[in-house]
Write a protein that holds these residues in place. Sequence first.
Motif, PDB file in Angstrom:
ATOM      1  N   GLN A 257       6.251   0.984   7.501  1.00 13.63           N
ATOM      2  CA  GLN A 257       6.930   2.268   7.626  1.00 13.63           C
ATOM      3  C   GLN A 257       6.199   3.145   8.638  1.00 13.63           C
ATOM      4  OE1 GLN A 257       9.773   2.513   5.971  1.00 13.63           O
ATOM      5  NE2 GLN A 257       9.371   0.521   5.013  1.00 13.63           N
ATOM      6  N   PRO A 258       6.869   4.154   9.208  1.00  8.31           N
ATOM      7  CA  PRO A 258       6.194   5.082  10.119  1.00  8.31           C
ATOM      8  C   PRO A 258       5.066   5.819   9.395  1.00  8.31           C
ATOM      9  CG  PRO A 258       8.585   5.316  10.258  1.00  8.31           C
ATOM     10  CD  PRO A 258       8.315   4.442   9.074  1.00  8.31           C
TER      11      PRO A 258
ATOM     12  N   THR B 297      -1.737   4.165  10.156  1.00  6.70           N
ATOM     13  CA  THR B 297      -2.062   2.813   9.698  1.00  6.70           C
ATOM     14  C   THR B 297      -3.432   2.416  10.239  1.00  6.70           C
ATOM     15  OG1 THR B 297      -0.979   1.804  11.622  1.00  6.70           O
ATOM     16  CG2 THR B 297       0.348   2.066   9.624  1.00  6.70           C
TER      17      THR B 297
END
Length: 210
Positions: free
Chosen positions: A165-166, A169
Amino acid sequence: MNDTANGSTLGNKTALRRELKRRRRTLSLYQQKQAATNLCQRLKQLPEIRRAKRISLYLPVNGEIDPTRLLPWLRQRKVSIYLPVLRPFSVNRLWFVAYREATPMVKNRFGIAEPCPRFAADKRNRLPAWALDTLIVPLVGFDKQANRMGMGGGFYDRSLAFMRQPGPTPTLIGVAHACQQVDALPIEPWDIPLDVVASDTMIVRPIKTG
């Protein structure tokens, strides 16, 4: 040592995993130590390691290549270090818990040392995976496209599923002995891809497409 698996073996992940684990276990203590030294020299050169302030690594078992020779260098650079810990009351998921020289340790159900439950349960000692800069993760196998084969429990894939998902990270660096490389690995839809693989002899990055 860098021989490849044939097509029939690649079709059988269980057999391939068993073979790759056997390869690393056959390494002598001297070979293990030399590989760990060479690996950590390569890791120190990676920009993803040099710029990181919050790193997770692991304590090796069963012939896994040893990344802990990085610890004095990381601590000298004031890097915060975390370890994966089996998350209680959760199916095959991980917490990432601070690892300091005074951290109390116990062995988990797999015989792997990790911060003790009381220490790990204190939220002040944990960091969500998205807040880590870099994760150094163990591999059972890897290929020339930096695809990864893990132990089969899906611990990292489940714990890092948010990376699809956006949002923020961490960088994922897989590490292994060179003898754990094969020509190609089967890719599953739930696999979280690596940014780089480091072994005692090479650095492998996936080829970007598009």
